[in-house]
Design a protein around this motif. Sequence first.
Motif, PDB file in Angstrom:
ATOM      1  N   SER A   8       1.065  -1.260  -0.196  1.00  0.00           N
ATOM      2  CA  SER A   8      -0.418   0.459   0.036  1.00  0.00           C
ATOM      3  C   SER A   8       1.059   1.400  -0.422  1.00  0.00           C
ATOM      4  O   SER A   8       2.181   1.779   0.505  1.00  0.00           O
ATOM      5  CB  SER A   8      -1.147  -0.137   1.349  1.00  0.00           C
ATOM      6  OG  SER A   8       0.003   0.245   2.020  1.00  0.00           O
ATOM      7  N   GLN A   9      -0.166   2.208  -0.479  1.00  0.00           N
ATOM      8  CA  GLN A   9       0.706   3.224  -0.577  1.00  0.00           C
ATOM      9  C   GLN A   9       1.269   3.906   1.129  1.00  0.00           C
ATOM     10  O   GLN A   9       2.250   4.280   1.274  1.00  0.00           O
ATOM     11  CB  GLN A   9      -0.384   5.145  -1.323  1.00  0.00           C
ATOM     12  CG  GLN A   9       0.852   6.058  -1.152  1.00  0.00           C
ATOM     13  CD  GLN A   9      -0.047   6.909  -1.352  1.00  0.00           C
ATOM     14  OE1 GLN A   9      -1.072   7.227  -2.705  1.00  0.00           O
ATOM     15  NE2 GLN A   9       0.389   8.238  -2.232  1.00  0.00           N
ATOM     16  N   GLN A  10       0.337   3.282   1.749  1.00  0.00           N
ATOM     17  CA  GLN A  10       1.092   4.066   2.718  1.00  0.00           C
ATOM     18  C   GLN A  10       2.011   3.517   4.360  1.00  0.00           C
ATOM     19  O   GLN A  10       3.006   3.805   4.860  1.00  0.00           O
ATOM     20  CB  GLN A  10      -0.630   3.531   4.497  1.00  0.00           C
ATOM     21  CG  GLN A  10      -0.310   3.839   6.131  1.00  0.00           C
ATOM     22  CD  GLN A  10       0.322   5.741   6.223  1.00  0.00           C
ATOM     23  OE1 GLN A  10      -0.548   6.562   5.335  1.00  0.00           O
ATOM     24  NE2 GLN A  10       1.235   5.625   6.568  1.00  0.00           N
ATOM     25  N   THR A  11       1.988   1.699   3.558  1.00  0.00           N
ATOM     26  CA  THR A  11       3.628   0.777   4.086  1.00  0.00           C
ATOM     27  C   THR A  11       4.343   1.544   3.105  1.00  0.00           C
ATOM     28  O   THR A  11       5.289   1.898   4.476  1.00  0.00           O
ATOM     29  CB  THR A  11       3.226  -0.148   3.917  1.00  0.00           C
ATOM     30  OG1 THR A  11       1.637  -1.259   4.115  1.00  0.00           O
ATOM     31  CG2 THR A  11       4.441  -1.047   4.294  1.00  0.00           C
ATOM     32  N   GLU A  13       5.350   4.456   2.065  1.00  0.00           N
ATOM     33  CA  GLU A  13       5.397   6.002   3.710  1.00  0.00           C
ATOM     34  C   GLU A  13       5.909   5.697   4.714  1.00  0.00           C
ATOM     35  O   GLU A  13       7.227   6.511   4.546  1.00  0.00           O
ATOM     36  CB  GLU A  13       3.919   6.930   3.213  1.00  0.00           C
ATOM     37  CG  GLU A  13       4.439   8.231   4.054  1.00  0.00           C
ATOM     38  CD  GLU A  13       5.113   8.516   3.907  1.00  0.00           C
ATOM     39  OE1 GLU A  13       6.024   9.405   4.532  1.00  0.00           O
ATOM     40  OE2 GLU A  13       6.107   9.106   2.522  1.00  0.00           O
ATOM     41  N   TYR A  14       5.180   4.684   5.393  1.00  0.00           N
ATOM     42  CA  TYR A  14       6.139   4.276   6.773  1.00  0.00           C
ATOM     43  C   TYR A  14       7.643   4.160   6.396  1.00  0.00           C
ATOM     44  O   TYR A  14       8.745   4.431   7.004  1.00  0.00           O
ATOM     45  CB  TYR A  14       5.455   3.332   7.157  1.00  0.00           C
ATOM     46  CG  TYR A  14       4.048   3.380   8.140  1.00  0.00           C
ATOM     47  CD1 TYR A  14       3.975   4.986   8.252  1.00  0.00           C
ATOM     48  CD2 TYR A  14       3.526   2.551   7.871  1.00  0.00           C
ATOM     49  CE1 TYR A  14       2.631   5.003   8.766  1.00  0.00           C
ATOM     50  CE2 TYR A  14       2.054   2.710   8.480  1.00  0.00           C
ATOM     51  CZ  TYR A  14       1.602   3.670   8.649  1.00  0.00           C
ATOM     52  OH  TYR A  14       0.649   4.472   9.484  1.00  0.00           O
ATOM     53  N   GLN A  17       9.628   6.836   5.946  1.00  0.00           N
ATOM     54  CA  GLN A  17      10.599   7.841   7.229  1.00  0.00           C
ATOM     55  C   GLN A  17      11.494   7.060   7.848  1.00  0.00           C
ATOM     56  O   GLN A  17      12.186   7.390   8.399  1.00  0.00           O
ATOM     57  CB  GLN A  17       8.199   7.249   7.410  1.00  0.00           C
ATOM     58  CG  GLN A  17       7.656   9.015   7.375  1.00  0.00           C
ATOM     59  CD  GLN A  17       6.562   8.787   7.891  1.00  0.00           C
ATOM     60  OE1 GLN A  17       6.882   8.330   8.844  1.00  0.00           O
ATOM     61  NE2 GLN A  17       5.483   9.282   7.514  1.00  0.00           N
ATOM     62  N   ARG A  32       8.590   6.796  -1.885  1.00  0.00           N
ATOM     63  CA  ARG A  32       6.997   8.127  -2.491  1.00  0.00           C
ATOM     64  C   ARG A  32       7.116   8.085  -3.778  1.00  0.00           C
ATOM     65  O   ARG A  32       5.270   8.029  -3.757  1.00  0.00           O
ATOM     66  CB  ARG A  32       7.498   9.137  -1.702  1.00  0.00           C
ATOM     67  CG  ARG A  32       7.888   9.427  -0.449  1.00  0.00           C
ATOM     68  CD  ARG A  32       8.107  11.111   0.186  1.00  0.00           C
ATOM     69  NE  ARG A  32       8.302  10.748   1.615  1.00  0.00           N
ATOM     70  CZ  ARG A  32       9.193  10.696   2.474  1.00  0.00           C
ATOM     71  NH1 ARG A  32       9.857  11.226   2.142  1.00  0.00           N
ATOM     72  NH2 ARG A  32       8.772  10.466   3.761  1.00  0.00           N
ATOM     73  N   GLY A  35       4.981   4.330  -4.088  1.00  0.00           N
ATOM     74  CA  GLY A  35       4.243   5.093  -3.278  1.00  0.00           C
ATOM     75  C   GLY A  35       2.415   5.315  -4.650  1.00  0.00           C
ATOM     76  O   GLY A  35       1.905   5.200  -3.712  1.00  0.00           O
ATOM     77  N   GLU A  36       3.002   6.330  -5.050  1.00  0.00           N
ATOM     78  CA  GLU A  36       2.337   7.217  -5.973  1.00  0.00           C
ATOM     79  C   GLU A  36       1.236   6.454  -7.058  1.00  0.00           C
ATOM     80  O   GLU A  36       0.741   6.375  -7.110  1.00  0.00           O
ATOM     81  CB  GLU A  36       2.331   8.287  -6.538  1.00  0.00           C
ATOM     82  CG  GLU A  36       2.981   9.659  -5.451  1.00  0.00           C
ATOM     83  CD  GLU A  36       3.823  10.644  -6.100  1.00  0.00           C
ATOM     84  OE1 GLU A  36       3.841  12.115  -5.624  1.00  0.00           O
ATOM     85  OE2 GLU A  36       4.292  10.967  -7.213  1.00  0.00           O
ATOM     86  N   ARG A  39      -1.830   3.526  -7.194  1.00  0.00           N
ATOM     87  CA  ARG A  39      -2.730   3.605  -7.274  1.00  0.00           C
ATOM     88  C   ARG A  39      -3.479   3.248  -8.945  1.00  0.00           C
ATOM     89  O   ARG A  39      -4.799   3.533  -9.649  1.00  0.00           O
ATOM     90  CB  ARG A  39      -2.902   5.372  -7.444  1.00  0.00           C
ATOM     91  CG  ARG A  39      -2.292   6.062  -8.064  1.00  0.00           C
ATOM     92  CD  ARG A  39      -2.663   7.832  -7.420  1.00  0.00           C
ATOM     93  NE  ARG A  39      -1.974   7.750  -6.572  1.00  0.00           N
ATOM     94  CZ  ARG A  39      -2.318   9.079  -6.017  1.00  0.00           C
ATOM     95  NH1 ARG A  39      -3.255   9.854  -6.250  1.00  0.00           N
ATOM     96  NH2 ARG A  39      -1.489   9.053  -4.629  1.00  0.00           N
TER      97      ARG A  39
END
Length: 102
Positions: A8-11, A13-14, A17, A32, A35-36, A39
Motif C-alpha cells: 500500500s501507499q501507506q506502507t 510512506e512508513y 520515513q 514515495r 507509493g504514488e 494507484r
Amino acid sequence: RIEDCRISQQTLEYQAQIAESAGSPQIAMNLRRAGELTRFNDEKILKIYSALRPFRSTKEELLGIAEELEREGAVLNGAYVREAAAVYEKRKKLKGDKGSSL
C-alpha cells in the motif's frame, strides 16, 4: 491472489520515513514515488516505463505523461518525468534525435 501481495501507499510512506531517519533521503524519495504509483494499474505503469526508455518518446510526449500523472495526484512522478525529459533533451536521447536506432 495477486491483490493480496500488493503493497500500500501507506506502507511505502512508513518505509520512506524510516529511510529518512536513517539518513537515506534518495531511498525515501524512491519509496514515495513508488507509493504514488500504487494507484495505477500495471498496464499504465508499463506504458510509462516504456515511454521513459531512451529514444522512445518526444519531449512533448514525456511532458504529456508528466501532466497526466500530476492531474491524477502523482506529483512526485510527474516531476520525475519532467526531469527525465530535460535530461533526455540535453543528452539527445529523445525520439527523433540523431543517433536514435528506432
